[in-house]
Design a protein around this motif. Structure first.
Motif, PDB file in Angstrom:
ATOM      1  N   PRO A 122       4.713   7.777  -2.762  1.00 29.80           N
ATOM      2  CA  PRO A 122       5.066   8.735  -3.821  1.00 29.80           C
ATOM      3  C   PRO A 122       4.139   9.935  -3.795  1.00 29.80           C
ATOM      4  O   PRO A 122       2.961   9.806  -3.466  1.00 29.80           O
ATOM      5  CB  PRO A 122       4.866   7.922  -5.116  1.00 29.80           C
ATOM      6  CG  PRO A 122       4.104   6.711  -4.753  1.00 29.80           C
ATOM      7  CD  PRO A 122       3.996   6.602  -3.268  1.00 29.80           C
ATOM      8  N   MET A 123       4.670  11.104  -4.158  1.00 30.75           N
ATOM      9  CA  MET A 123       3.861  12.331  -4.155  1.00 30.75           C
ATOM     10  C   MET A 123       4.305  13.270  -5.272  1.00 30.75           C
ATOM     11  O   MET A 123       5.503  13.449  -5.492  1.00 30.75           O
ATOM     12  CB  MET A 123       4.028  13.077  -2.831  1.00 30.75           C
ATOM     13  CG  MET A 123       3.526  12.333  -1.620  1.00 30.75           C
ATOM     14  SD  MET A 123       4.056  13.184  -0.130  1.00 30.75           S
ATOM     15  CE  MET A 123       5.804  13.134  -0.376  1.00 30.75           C
ATOM     16  N   THR A 124       3.318  13.872  -5.925  1.00 26.49           N
ATOM     17  CA  THR A 124       3.614  14.944  -6.878  1.00 26.49           C
ATOM     18  C   THR A 124       2.965  16.259  -6.437  1.00 26.49           C
ATOM     19  O   THR A 124       3.025  17.241  -7.183  1.00 26.49           O
ATOM     20  CB  THR A 124       3.130  14.583  -8.294  1.00 26.49           C
ATOM     21  OG1 THR A 124       1.786  14.121  -8.219  1.00 26.49           O
ATOM     22  CG2 THR A 124       4.007  13.516  -8.934  1.00 26.49           C
ATOM     23  N   GLY A 125       2.375  16.257  -5.267  1.00 24.60           N
ATOM     24  CA  GLY A 125       1.803  17.485  -4.728  1.00 24.60           C
ATOM     25  C   GLY A 125       2.899  18.329  -4.108  1.00 24.60           C
ATOM     26  O   GLY A 125       3.185  18.240  -2.909  1.00 24.60           O
ATOM     27  N   ARG A 174      -9.866  -0.554  -8.417  1.00 24.16           N
ATOM     28  CA  ARG A 174      -9.084  -0.494  -9.652  1.00 24.16           C
ATOM     29  C   ARG A 174     -10.001  -0.857 -10.810  1.00 24.16           C
ATOM     30  O   ARG A 174     -11.011  -1.544 -10.619  1.00 24.16           O
ATOM     31  CB  ARG A 174      -7.905  -1.475  -9.635  1.00 24.16           C
ATOM     32  CG  ARG A 174      -6.891  -1.316  -8.484  1.00 24.16           C
ATOM     33  CD  ARG A 174      -6.365   0.093  -8.328  1.00 24.16           C
ATOM     34  NE  ARG A 174      -5.063   0.161  -7.665  1.00 24.16           N
ATOM     35  CZ  ARG A 174      -4.849   0.661  -6.441  1.00 24.16           C
ATOM     36  NH1 ARG A 174      -5.869   1.125  -5.713  1.00 24.16           N
ATOM     37  NH2 ARG A 174      -3.627   0.700  -5.940  1.00 24.16           N
ATOM     38  N   ARG A 232      -8.430   1.263   0.690  1.00 26.88           N
ATOM     39  CA  ARG A 232      -8.002   0.848  -0.659  1.00 26.88           C
ATOM     40  C   ARG A 232      -9.056   1.287  -1.665  1.00 26.88           C
ATOM     41  O   ARG A 232     -10.244   0.971  -1.509  1.00 26.88           O
ATOM     42  CB  ARG A 232      -7.858  -0.671  -0.677  1.00 26.88           C
ATOM     43  CG  ARG A 232      -7.329  -1.250  -1.972  1.00 26.88           C
ATOM     44  CD  ARG A 232      -5.880  -0.953  -2.233  1.00 26.88           C
ATOM     45  NE  ARG A 232      -5.071  -2.147  -2.422  1.00 26.88           N
ATOM     46  CZ  ARG A 232      -3.783  -2.125  -2.773  1.00 26.88           C
ATOM     47  NH1 ARG A 232      -3.149  -0.980  -2.968  1.00 26.88           N
ATOM     48  NH2 ARG A 232      -3.119  -3.244  -2.896  1.00 26.88           N
ATOM     49  N   ASN A 239       0.709  17.161   2.307  1.00 30.92           N
ATOM     50  CA  ASN A 239       1.830  16.219   2.208  1.00 30.92           C
ATOM     51  C   ASN A 239       2.924  16.502   3.228  1.00 30.92           C
ATOM     52  O   ASN A 239       3.826  15.673   3.419  1.00 30.92           O
ATOM     53  CB  ASN A 239       2.436  16.276   0.798  1.00 30.92           C
ATOM     54  CG  ASN A 239       1.523  15.645  -0.245  1.00 30.92           C
ATOM     55  OD1 ASN A 239       0.706  14.784   0.076  1.00 30.92           O
ATOM     56  ND2 ASN A 239       1.658  16.079  -1.489  1.00 30.92           N
ATOM     57  N   LYS A 270       3.808  13.964   6.341  1.00 29.92           N
ATOM     58  CA  LYS A 270       4.457  12.686   6.021  1.00 29.92           C
ATOM     59  C   LYS A 270       5.889  12.896   5.540  1.00 29.92           C
ATOM     60  O   LYS A 270       6.781  12.112   5.861  1.00 29.92           O
ATOM     61  CB  LYS A 270       3.641  11.844   5.039  1.00 29.92           C
ATOM     62  CG  LYS A 270       2.853  12.554   4.009  1.00 29.92           C
ATOM     63  CD  LYS A 270       1.808  11.622   3.378  1.00 29.92           C
ATOM     64  CE  LYS A 270       0.855  12.412   2.509  1.00 29.92           C
ATOM     65  NZ  LYS A 270      -0.299  11.676   2.094  1.00 29.92           N
ATOM     66  N   ARG A 329       0.835  -1.192   0.000  1.00 34.16           N
ATOM     67  CA  ARG A 329       0.000   0.000   0.000  1.00 34.16           C
ATOM     68  C   ARG A 329       0.869   1.241   0.000  1.00 34.16           C
ATOM     69  O   ARG A 329       2.053   1.188   0.296  1.00 34.16           O
ATOM     70  CB  ARG A 329      -0.900   0.014   1.258  1.00 34.16           C
ATOM     71  CG  ARG A 329      -1.826  -1.192   1.411  1.00 34.16           C
ATOM     72  CD  ARG A 329      -2.908  -1.226   0.353  1.00 34.16           C
ATOM     73  NE  ARG A 329      -3.551   0.069   0.150  1.00 34.16           N
ATOM     74  CZ  ARG A 329      -4.497   0.582   0.931  1.00 34.16           C
ATOM     75  NH1 ARG A 329      -4.956  -0.093   1.973  1.00 34.16           N
ATOM     76  NH2 ARG A 329      -5.013   1.769   0.674  1.00 34.16           N
ATOM     77  N   THR A 330       0.235   2.343  -0.329  1.00 26.83           N
ATOM     78  CA  THR A 330       0.919   3.639  -0.285  1.00 26.83           C
ATOM     79  C   THR A 330       0.852   4.151   1.151  1.00 26.83           C
ATOM     80  O   THR A 330      -0.234   4.476   1.638  1.00 26.83           O
ATOM     81  CB  THR A 330       0.229   4.628  -1.240  1.00 26.83           C
ATOM     82  OG1 THR A 330       0.304   4.096  -2.565  1.00 26.83           O
ATOM     83  CG2 THR A 330       0.885   5.982  -1.186  1.00 26.83           C
TER      84      THR A 330
END
Ligand SMILES: Cc1cc2nc3c(=O)[nH]c(=O)nc-3n(C[C@H](O)[C@H](O)[C@H](O)COP(=O)(O)O)c2cc1C
Length: 196
Positions: free
Chosen positions: A146-149, A186, A183, A74, A77, A18-19
């Motif tokens: 992972p983060m793109t914020g 998908r 979760r 974010n 974390k 999991r993330t």
């Protein structure tokens, strides 16, 4: 029944992986990161290019600077993960192509003499390598977040070489308390795959 990878490995890498949004204090060592890289570097890329670049943010001062560039949600974390990695794409990856593609060293000039072409190739192939990296983190028994914020321009300016474009920031460690969001579903096979 169709997969040859054993069920425990399937769970470790995908089904139960999991993330993580929280982490324990257990450190992540350079040896672990090196083992992860030395595994996932074999993931395929176009022309065997290797545009992924990784900045491990270990100092308290570096962490503080990075947190300032993360989106509000974010920040906690990134502030508390045992290790944070900035993954970036090197837009000048073609310089290494003759060494990485010894049977076709001309590829550097034939295909990648123009910067926009390189940026496009670097973005795609470094993103592939970033995905391999996340799976490698899981293979090490760790969780990735992972983060793109974030403020990409700020991260680029403060942490990266001029020719490197940030791809994502990844928190890495053992999951802590309440580490997961529920979760999410998908898409099913039939929604994604068609046969022609
Ligand atoms: C490229 C990328 C960017 C993401 N950016 C963020 C982010 O900025 N903040 C966040 O909380 N989660 C972010 N996530 C986490 C995703 O929401 C999460 O991986 C996805 O929902 C799957 O969650 P699961 O692994 O727990 O099933 C990002 C994930 C990826 C792969």
């Amino acid at each position: 029944m169709s997969l040859v990878l054993d069920a425990a490995a399937q769970d470790l890498l995908f089904r139960e992986a999991r993330t993580a949004n929280t982490f324990t204090d257990e450190p992540v060592t350079d040896e672990q990161v090196q083992a992860i890289y030395d595994l996932v570097k074999f993931g395929p890329t176009a022309f065997n290019q290797s545009p992924l670049r990784v900045v491990l943010v270990r100092s308290a001062e570096g962490r503080e600077r990075l947190v300032q560039h993360m989106a509000e949600g974010n920040r906690p974390k990134t502030a508390t993960a045992p290790l944070v990695a900035i993954l970036a794409a090197d837009n000048e990856f073609h310089e290494e192509l003759p060494a990485l593609l010894p049977h076709f060293p001309q590829a550097k000039d034939v295909f990648f003499s123009e910067r926009p072409v390189r940026e496009s190739a670097a973005g795609l192939n470094a993103a592939l390598q970033a995905a391999y990296f996340i799976i490698g983190v899981r293979a090490a028994g760790l969780a990735a977040g992972p983060m793109t914020g974030y403020d990409a321009a700020g991260i680029q300016k403060e942490f990266l070489d001029g020719d490197h474009t940030p791809l994502m920031v990844v928190n890495i460690g053992k999951p802590g308390e309440d580490a997961w969001f529920p979760r999410s579903p998908r898409l099913s096979y039939d929604e994604v795959v068609k046969t022609v």
